[in-house]
Design a protein around this motif. Structure first.
Motif, PDB file in Angstrom:
ATOM      1  N   LEU A 186      47.647  42.075  38.267  1.00 30.58           N
ATOM      2  CA  LEU A 186      46.919  43.378  38.211  1.00 30.58           C
ATOM      3  C   LEU A 186      46.761  43.863  39.714  1.00 30.58           C
ATOM      4  CD1 LEU A 186      45.283  45.830  36.730  1.00 30.58           C
ATOM      5  CD2 LEU A 186      43.291  44.164  37.088  1.00 30.58           C
ATOM      6  N   GLU A 187      46.277  43.061  40.587  1.00 29.74           N
ATOM      7  CA  GLU A 187      46.067  43.577  41.730  1.00 29.74           C
ATOM      8  C   GLU A 187      47.347  43.870  42.553  1.00 29.74           C
ATOM      9  OE1 GLU A 187      42.213  40.616  42.255  1.00 29.74           O
ATOM     10  OE2 GLU A 187      43.582  40.469  43.866  1.00 29.74           O
ATOM     11  N   GLY A 188      48.345  42.996  42.274  1.00 29.62           N
ATOM     12  CA  GLY A 188      49.695  43.394  42.895  1.00 29.62           C
ATOM     13  C   GLY A 188      50.238  44.851  42.615  1.00 29.62           C
ATOM     14  N   ASP A 189      50.148  45.095  41.030  1.00 31.63           N
ATOM     15  CA  ASP A 189      50.627  46.106  40.661  1.00 31.63           C
ATOM     16  C   ASP A 189      49.923  47.626  41.291  1.00 31.63           C
ATOM     17  OD1 ASP A 189      51.587  45.188  37.174  1.00 31.63           O
ATOM     18  OD2 ASP A 189      52.610  45.119  39.226  1.00 31.63           O
ATOM     19  N   ALA A 193      48.518  34.900  46.214  1.00 36.22           N
ATOM     20  CA  ALA A 193      49.634  34.722  45.355  1.00 36.22           C
ATOM     21  C   ALA A 193      50.607  33.286  45.578  1.00 36.22           C
ATOM     22  CB  ALA A 193      50.773  35.968  45.384  1.00 36.22           C
ATOM     23  N   ARG A 194      50.840  33.051  47.013  1.00 39.22           N
ATOM     24  CA  ARG A 194      51.705  31.936  47.240  1.00 39.22           C
ATOM     25  C   ARG A 194      50.804  30.800  47.065  1.00 39.22           C
ATOM     26  NH1 ARG A 194      54.860  33.697  52.748  1.00 39.22           N
ATOM     27  NH2 ARG A 194      56.049  35.459  51.946  1.00 39.22           N
ATOM     28  N   GLN A 195      49.402  31.030  47.358  1.00 31.89           N
ATOM     29  CA  GLN A 195      48.752  29.755  47.030  1.00 31.89           C
ATOM     30  C   GLN A 195      48.572  29.304  45.693  1.00 31.89           C
ATOM     31  OE1 GLN A 195      44.687  30.376  48.366  1.00 31.89           O
ATOM     32  NE2 GLN A 195      44.125  28.174  48.232  1.00 31.89           N
ATOM     33  N   LEU A 205      46.812  34.208  37.208  1.00 36.48           N
ATOM     34  CA  LEU A 205      48.300  34.880  37.418  1.00 36.48           C
ATOM     35  C   LEU A 205      48.305  36.458  36.877  1.00 36.48           C
ATOM     36  CD1 LEU A 205      50.806  32.244  36.098  1.00 36.48           C
ATOM     37  CD2 LEU A 205      50.032  32.960  38.215  1.00 36.48           C
ATOM     38  N   GLU A 206      47.205  36.662  35.795  1.00 32.63           N
ATOM     39  CA  GLU A 206      47.240  38.118  35.179  1.00 32.63           C
ATOM     40  C   GLU A 206      46.525  38.859  36.154  1.00 32.63           C
ATOM     41  OE1 GLU A 206      47.562  37.582  30.415  1.00 32.63           O
ATOM     42  OE2 GLU A 206      45.659  37.694  31.214  1.00 32.63           O
ATOM     43  N   GLU A 207      45.230  38.354  36.721  1.00 34.76           N
ATOM     44  CA  GLU A 207      44.514  38.896  37.722  1.00 34.76           C
ATOM     45  C   GLU A 207      45.354  39.313  39.136  1.00 34.76           C
ATOM     46  OE1 GLU A 207      40.254  38.412  40.057  1.00 34.76           O
ATOM     47  OE2 GLU A 207      40.895  36.919  38.636  1.00 34.76           O
TER      48      GLU A 207
END
Length: 1545
Positions: A1399-1402, A1287-1289, A1394-1396
């Motif tokens: 999804l993984e973050g949720d 995510a930070r990348q 971003l959407e992927e």
């Protein structure tokens, strides 16, 4: 591919019955019992009791069969119509010299049949062109508007279909393009399916067009074996190349045979014709003699025909052009291969430039071939013979290759959807094989039969005979006594004799009803399930009407198509037209029953073996009569004569039970009335001649009506002049045109004999009443005379022989007979026991007297009553002698023994015999005591001694008996003292050391009596020593022990009655591990959560099915649901292995992601509950409460896209109690509002921050115990940090950095605009809560408005003070029209990652700041979701109405607590709290120190506040060379801290 089948919806399930053993005993009774329910569905499924498992009796090695070939897309009716149409067009264009190529329109193949049909419905080609309605044609074909598709369809119609339609109408093809497909290279060439030619029904011999052969391939050459088998080949003697007769099943051999054939046949070069005048003035064509002797050389096919017919003048005259009637220019004369007509190539329209090669047909033959009706469709037989093993290997291999997975893992739902997709597809040709209708009489039944022989053990023979005679055996059921078919002598294969079915995946049986509308029963012996579809009999005509209306082309050429078992139609299509359809999956060991006239079809899920047969009950008779009338209208042959069956049953009414007799009587009455009417009509016609005929002796084909094909029995009309045929009396006008005087009646019974048979049936049906009167008179002794036992037994036998139904009167008769038999049995047992002097169960004197009274009260005369009276007199005499002996002072032992023996011979228990027995027992007990206390005797146990003493207490008292009791009591007292000491050691709360127990055991060994407690103490000591050894072994191992192992040792150690020093140490380790687990649970689990800690830490692998998730959610409340660890495939042993947990966790991550993507697709396709047209009936979403969320108040989860009631779940809050700062977010920055919603099914835990989790991991390293939650927590942390790095990348990328800068500028502009002063009201303190739910400190704040009290009036201030929450809600509602968006333009390349990531973050059960940053970017890149904001505002209104009361109560409690705290010393309070905490937890100081250190580390690692991630990103992104993973090295080492002596993650 038909997209309509992608959404195949399975019909509702049919009824399923599970009979008990009592219900299962009689199959016909049970079927009659369930018929009112099951008949409404047409089919039902029966699961036998679990113990009913018949052996499979087929000889597997000798079972060989040839299956049928099924091409799936030819089975479905609508698809077959389309394929027939395409084959006709392909045939037409092939005769024109072109191959049909079907064009693609809008990326799908053009449906030529539907296009032709719609054009015809719209008025035809000319009308559509005139009115310019091709766009409407495109719309009806479901093409999108606005792409000029209408013109494209017109072009394709003119090019492909219009010439064919014109040719069929009789117009010539002068303007037709004979090569319309030369320029269409992109279109795929169509290969015909050859449906009429691939079937078991041989096509017409005049058909010269073979669709089975591949196009443009050489014709097959017959072999000598083929010629011997086929008489047509022997007659034609076709050995060379060229067209062959269709249906011969020939295969081409070597292509070189063609060349040899052409070189081997020789003929003259040419034949010259000369004109010579004949005697009658005509000019004749003759052959010159010199041309008859010529050199021979190979010739063509046409010259061979000339040679063959050179002597026929008529044949030579026919070799002229049919158009110009001239025979010149022979080299340009073209011979038709169909009709042998001749045409000049320049006379044809259009003319041909040269003689075509290969087969050519004239326009007349093309017209006849295109208009020829299609042949009857049927299945062709395969050429390969299979055994069960070879067929199974082929079937399993096909299924595994098709689905690319093991056969047992393919879901039945997937197979079902794929089957209906394939049968509706024109493009995909899938061929399967089905071993159907295999005769069990030839190959053997799957059920055991009584006549079968084999090398069986006696037990196996008994089991085999039990199943061989069972009514559920399909060989037995059709011929049961109450089955109608048992009255038919012939073995009708398929009806009375079962058929066998060997299926593979997709092999199907088409829509049909059974012959004569009978019942059918199917049993699946083994294999994969068989899917059934059924339609009740009430909807049978509706189904026929729907199929005829949708596919009239098939029924025009084959009216009885549905009786051929070759046609399917999608159940969804039938249901859409109002036909009720049910389904079921028949598994191995289950029965499926179809009811009369119930249409059914289905297919096999895989390799299986089934058996089926027909049967008929009494209730079938009316349906059977209606079926004959139906067959008469269809002119369909009957399997048997219904009239003959009824008359045969009526001829022997005594063999019928009452229900059958009553049903036959009704049918016979109707049949006699109809016969009278028909014979009366015959007399009115003037036919008076009659002749008796035994129709049952004639073959069926000699007594069939030539009009309706009905098998005649009662009567038929014949003609003396036309002896080859007859008709039933319903078609007397269709026999012949002869005079009525030449016609005569052939009858089986006269009109006087039929009523006699009818009367016998009536007597049989009424025989029960007369029998009942006899029984009633006998049981109630109405005439004063008791019947003998034999008379009552005769009445009971009569009821059994005549098959009377079970009634109350019959039950009374049976009870009376049973009671009489019981009395006779008791008397015989009593008398025989006296004579044989054997020991029998004795009767008491009272029972003997009751037996005598009972025999006298029965309504049956019994002569055994005299024997009972004699026994009673003997008992009275014995009582007198026994009283005399007991009254004497010292009776002799011999007298007592003789009296006892005499009393035993009586067979009756006399009270005086008991006193004699007591005196005998005293001597016997003294002898037993003497033997037990003898020095040489083996030492008895304490229980034996106690039992002997107890026995002594029951013996009558005497001096010798009392002395023996005293000695025995003294010995027991000493023994019990040692037992009590041992019992004290076993049960004492203060456990003793092993050394103390060893000393007690050593002293107790000197006691001469066996002591159980001493032995138990010895066993406990042995177990304690083994336990100590186990503890030493597990403590000295290479790895830390698992918590489960330690808990097991602790549980065993606590149960031992021995003091163990190692037990306390183990208890401390277990308690410490439980403390860590409890702390982790408080960190992750919500209040009253139904999940365990391990389930929350593991991925949710069944996220793909919303129904599964919801059902598991409901089952968790009841405690019935399995855990996520079980879904991950982790057993109890796997949880002990860290490697197994890690592997399963990694696999579960991927399954969780794939499952949530599939669930999102499924839920996104559901209608929105917020739509105005959506109702509770149409919505498919279900809330956690079990209701349908509809209307205002429904929220959609951002992760799974499912809808929920806002009041049933936790939702984001736009208002809170904290006051904002001046630097918080602007109010109109709607993308920072907390509107994100995750449902409780997706957000299973509290989702703590990563720092909190790392603190737990640090505390975990100090535990000397292994926990599966520890491995799962490490996996979760590693997954979270990995996601954080990615995510930070992404956030640090150049595009996202620019977007963050734009978002910050928009935010600053909103802060700078003086729009806040124009608002009508101001936000109160609760409105300034951070918009992020849960009051998180690191989320952006809502920008508050500066208070402007000068603008407010006094009433306004009062209103604000009274209800600030309502004012805040009204203010936020008024801001909604001002919200606009999107404020950012996200490209697809930016949005997708971003959407992927979102999804993984949720899916992570961890809170990360990057998740919120991505969420803000995605929110800003789309318009504001006003519907959700309004819903959230509506949901907050009722909460704030009751919030003021709760706030006041809380403030009072806080003030009261502050007063208490001020009066107490803070130091004393802290000590007291620590003491209470230590006492409540029961933890020793060293354990408390460990827990406090863990808490301290947690506090240090958990930050108290965080800046917003957007700000952090902006600061970090300003440094171009900064690493996006720069903060990770400080966190990552914690993940690699492994347990000592443990596997590293």
């Amino acid at each position: 591919m038909d997209s309509g089948t992608d959404g195949f919806l399975p019909p509702p399930e049919c009824p399923v019955f599970e009979p008990t053993w009592a219900e299962f005993r009689d199959p016909l009774d049970y079927i009659a019992k369930i018929r009112p329910i099951a008949e409404k569905s047409g089919i039902c499924k029966i699961r036998p009791p679990a113990d009913w498992q018949p052996p499979f009796a087929v000889e597997v090695d000798n079972f060989k069969f040839t299956p049928r070939i099924q091409r799936l897309n030819e089975l479905e009716a609508e698809t077959r119509v389309k394929l027939n149409y395409l084959d006709q067009i392909a045939k037409f264009w092939e005769f024109q010299g072109s191959s049909l190529k079907i064009p693609n329109v809008e990326r799908r193949i053009l449906d030529l049949y539907s296009l032709s049909k719609i054009v015809m419905e719209e008025g035809g080609y000319e009308a559509i062109c005139k009115d310019r309605r091709w766009a409407r044609v495109a719309q009806r074909l479901r093409y999108p508007p606005g792409k000029n598709i209408g013109s494209l369809l017109r072009s394709h119609y003119e090019r492909i279909i219009y010439p064919y339609e014109m040719f069929q109408s009789g117009a010539n093809l002068v303007q037709c393009n004979t090569h319309p497909f030369d320029s269409e290279d992109k279109d795929k060439e169509y290969k015909p399916h050859s449906i009429p030619l691939r079937q078991s029904l041989q096509p017409s011999k005049f058909s010269s067009y073979s669709r089975r052969a591949k196009w443009r391939q050489p014709d097959p050459v017959p072999t000598e074996e083929d010629i011997k088998k086929n008489p047509e080949l022997k007659k034609l003697q076709i050995y060379g190349a060229g067209p062959k007769m269709m249906g011969l099943g020939l295969m081409a051999k070597d292509k070189t045979l063609r060349k040899k054939d052409k070189e081997g046949i020789i003929c003259p070069h040419a034949i010259t014709m000369k004109e010579e005048p004949s005697g009658d003035g005509k000019v004749m064509l003759t052959l010159p003699k010199e041309d008859l002797n010529h050199n021979l050389e190979p010739c063509t096919k046409r010259t061979r025909r000339l040679q063959k017919n050179h002597c026929s003048a008529q044949f030579i005259d026919s070799y002229v052009c049919r158009i110009c009637s001239r025979g010149d220019e022979d080299d340009k004369l073209l011979l038709c291969d169909g009709c042998d007509d001749n045409y000049h190539i320049f006379c044809l329209l259009p003319p041909l430039p040269e003689i075509p090669r290969g087969v050519w047909r004239c326009p007349k033959c093309i017209m006849a071939e295109c208009k020829r009706l299609p042949e009857a469709f049927g299945f062709e037989q395969a050429t390969q013979e299979y055994t069960l093993q070879s067929f199974g290997e082929m079937a399993d291999s096909f299924k595994a290759d098709y689905f690319n997975m093991p056969v047992h893992m393919v879901p039945t739902e997937l197979v079902e959807k794929e089957f209906w997709r394939l049968v509706s597809s024109i493009e995909e040709d899938v061929t399967v094989e089905y071993g159907a209708d295999i005769h069990s009489k030839e190959f053997g039944s799957g059920f055991p039969v009584a006549s079968s022989k084999g090398n069986l053990s006696p037990e196996e023979e008994v089991i085999q005979m039990e199943y061989a005679t069972s009514g559920w055996n399909l060989n037995v059921m059709p011929v049961l006594d109450r089955s109608v078919l048992c009255h038919i002598n012939a073995d009708i294969s398929g009806m009375k004799v079962p058929w066998l079915y060997v299926g593979m995946v997709f092999s199907a049986f088409c829509w049909h009803i059974e012959d004569h509308w009978s019942y059918s029963i199917n049993y699946l012996h083994w294999g994969e399930p068989k899917t059934w579809y059924g339609v009740p009999s009430l909807a049978a005509e509706h189904l026929e009407e729907v199929m005829k209306r949708l596919t009239p082309e098939l029924f025009d050429s084959q009216p009885d198509l549905l009786h051929q078992l070759v046609t399917l139609m999608n159940p969804n299509t039938l249901m859409s037209h109002g036909v009720p359809v049910v389904r079921t999956n028949q598994c191995a060991g289950e029965f499926v029953i179809t009811f009369p006239r119930a249409y059914h079809s289905g297919f096999n899920q895989g390799y299986n073996f089934a058996e089926a047969v027909n049967f008929c009950t009494a209730d079938w008779l009316p349906a059977g009569r209606q079926c004959i009338e139906h067959y008469r209208r269809l002119r369909r042959y009957c399997v048997f004569s219904h009239e003959e069956l009824i008359c045969k049953m009526a001829a022997f009414p005594e063999k019928l039970d009452l229900n059958m007799a009553l049903a036959v009587h009704k049918e016979m009455f109707i049949m006699v009335q109809e016969e009278r009417r028909l014979r009366k009509a015959l007399l009115e016609k003037g036919i008076t001649e009659a002749e008796r005929e035994a129709f049952e002796l004639l073959p069926d084909d000699e007594r069939q009506c030539i009009k309706c094909k009905t098998t005649c029995f009662l009567s038929a009309l014949a003609c003396y002049d036309c002896p080859d045929g007859l008709v039933c009396l319903s078609h007397i006008n269709d026999l012949c045109k002869c005079s009525s005087s030449r016609q005569y009646l052939r009858y089986r019974y006269t009109l006087d004999e039929l009523p006699t048979m009818l009367h016998k049936l009536k007597v049989r049906a009424e025989s029960f009443d007369s029998w009942a009167n006899k029984v009633r008179m006998a049981l109630e002794v109405e005439d004063g005379r008791k019947r003998s036992f034999e008379e009552l037994r005769a009445l009971e036998s009569e009821a059994r022989e005549r098959r009377f139904p079970n009634s109350e009167l019959l039950q009374r008769l049976k009870n009376c007979l049973n009671e009489a038999e019981a009395c006779v049995s008791q008397v015989l047992r009593l008398v025989s026991g006296q004579k044989a002097r054997v020991e029998t169960p004795q009767l008491t004197l009272t029972e003997l007297q009751v037996l005598l009274e009972q025999m006298g009260s029965l309504p049956c005369a019994m002569h055994q009553i005299r024997d009972v009276k004699g026994v009673l007199e003997q008992v009275e005499a014995y009582q007198a002698d026994a009283r005399k002996a007991l009254g004497s002072l010292s009776p002799s032992l011999g007298l007592l023994r003789s009296l006892l023996e005499r009393g035993q011979q009586l067979g009756v228990e006399v009270p005086e015999a008991h006193q004699l027995q007591q005196q005998m027992e005293q001597a016997r007990w003294l002898d037993e005591v003497k033997q037990a206390l003898a020095p040489t005797a083996q030492k008895g146990s304490l229980v034996i001694m106690q039992a002997l003493l107890v026995t002594g207490t029951k013996v009558a008292s005497s001096p010798s008996v009392d002395k023996a009791r005293a000695e025995l009591q003294e010995l027991l007292t000493i023994a019990e003292c040692w037992e009590e000491k041992a019992h004290f050691c076993l049960k004492d709360r203060q456990k003793h050391s092993p050394a103390t127990l060893e000393a007690i055991i050593h002293e107790a060994e000197n006691i001469p009596v066996y002591l159980p407690n001493i032995q138990a103490l010895k066993d406990a000591l042995t177990k304690a020593q083994a336990w100590i050894a186990d503890v030493d072994e597990i403590q000295n191992g290479d790895h830390y022990p698992c918590l489960d192992d330690l808990e097991g040792l602790v549980a065993v150690g606590r149960d031992l009655p021995v003091g163990l020093e190692e037990l306390r140490q183990l208890e401390l380790q277990v308690l410490t591990a439980h403390s860590w687990r409890e702390k982790a649970s408080k960190t992750f689990l919500k209040k009253n959560s139904f999940y365990t800690l391990l389930e929350v830490l593991c991925p949710c692998v069944d996220a793909s099915s919303d129904g599964n998730r919801r059902s598991r959610w409901m089952e968790r409340e009841l405690g019935l649901c399995i855990s996520d660890t079980e879904l991950l495939g982790l057993s109890a042993q796997d949880l002990r292995d860290p490697g197994s947990v890690i592997v399963a966790f990694k696999e579960g991550e991927q399954k969780e992601k794939e499952g949530i993507l599939q669930l999102r697709r499924t839920n996104s396709a559901k209608p929105s509950p917020l739509a105005s047209s959506t109702t509770a009936a149409s919505a498919t979403s279900i809330c956690v409460c079990g209701q349908v969320p509809a209307g205002v108040g429904a929220l959609q989860c951002d992760l799974c896209q499912e809808w929920f009631h806002g009041g049933c779940v936790s939702v984001p809050r736009l208002l809170s109690s904290q006051r904002p700062s001046l630097t918080s977010s602007p109010l109109l920055a709607w993308w920072e509002w907390d509107t994100k919603f995750l449902c409780p099914l997706c957000m299973r835990s509290r989702r703590p921050r990563l720092e909190t989790i790392l603190a737990l991991l640090v505390a975990l390293q100090r535990l000397p115990v292994r926990l599966p939650e520890g491995e799962a927590l490490q996996c979760l942390t590693e997954r979270a940090i990995g996601w954080q790095g990615r995510a930070r990348q992404v956030l640090a990328s150049e595009d996202v950095t620019a977007l963050l800068g734009q978002l910050a500028e928009v935010r600053q502009q909103l802060q700078a605009e003086p729009r806040l002063e124009e608002l009508p009201t101001q936000l109160s303190a609760p409105a300034f809560e951070p918009l992020r739910g849960g009051g998180s400190k690191d989320m952006p704040k809502v920008q508050g408005l500066l208070e402007n009290r000068d603008r407010m009036t006094c009433p306004e201030e009062v209103a604000l003070a009274q209800d600030p929450s309502k004012r805040d809600l009204d203010l936020l509602s008024s801001l909604l029209p001002q919200l606009s968006g999107p404020v950012l333009e996200l490209s697809e390349e930016t949005r997708a990652p971003l959407e992927e990531l979102m999804l993984e973050g949720d899916l992570l059960e961890v809170t990360l700041d990057e998740n919120y940053s991505i969420w803000q970017l995605l929110q800003a890149g789309q318009p504001p979701d006003l519907k959700r904001i309004r819903t959230l505002l509506e949901l907050e209104k009722p909460e704030h109405q009751g919030s003021r009361t709760r706030v006041r109560t809380l403030e009072k409690r806080q003030r009261r607590q502050q007063k208490v705290d001020l009066g107490r010393n803070s130091k004393d309070l802290q000590e007291e709290l620590e003491a209470k905490k230590a006492r409540s937890s029961g933890v020793k100081p060293e354990e408390q120190e460990f827990v406090e250190e863990a808490e301290h580390e947690n506090i240090l690692l958990t930050p108290t506040d965080h800046s917003p991630i957007l700000k952090g990103n902006r600061n970090s992104l300003q440094q171009k060379d900064s690493d996006p993973m720069i903060s990770l090295p400080s966190l990552t080492p914690l993940l690699h801290l492994s347990y000592p002596r443990h596997q590293v993650l």
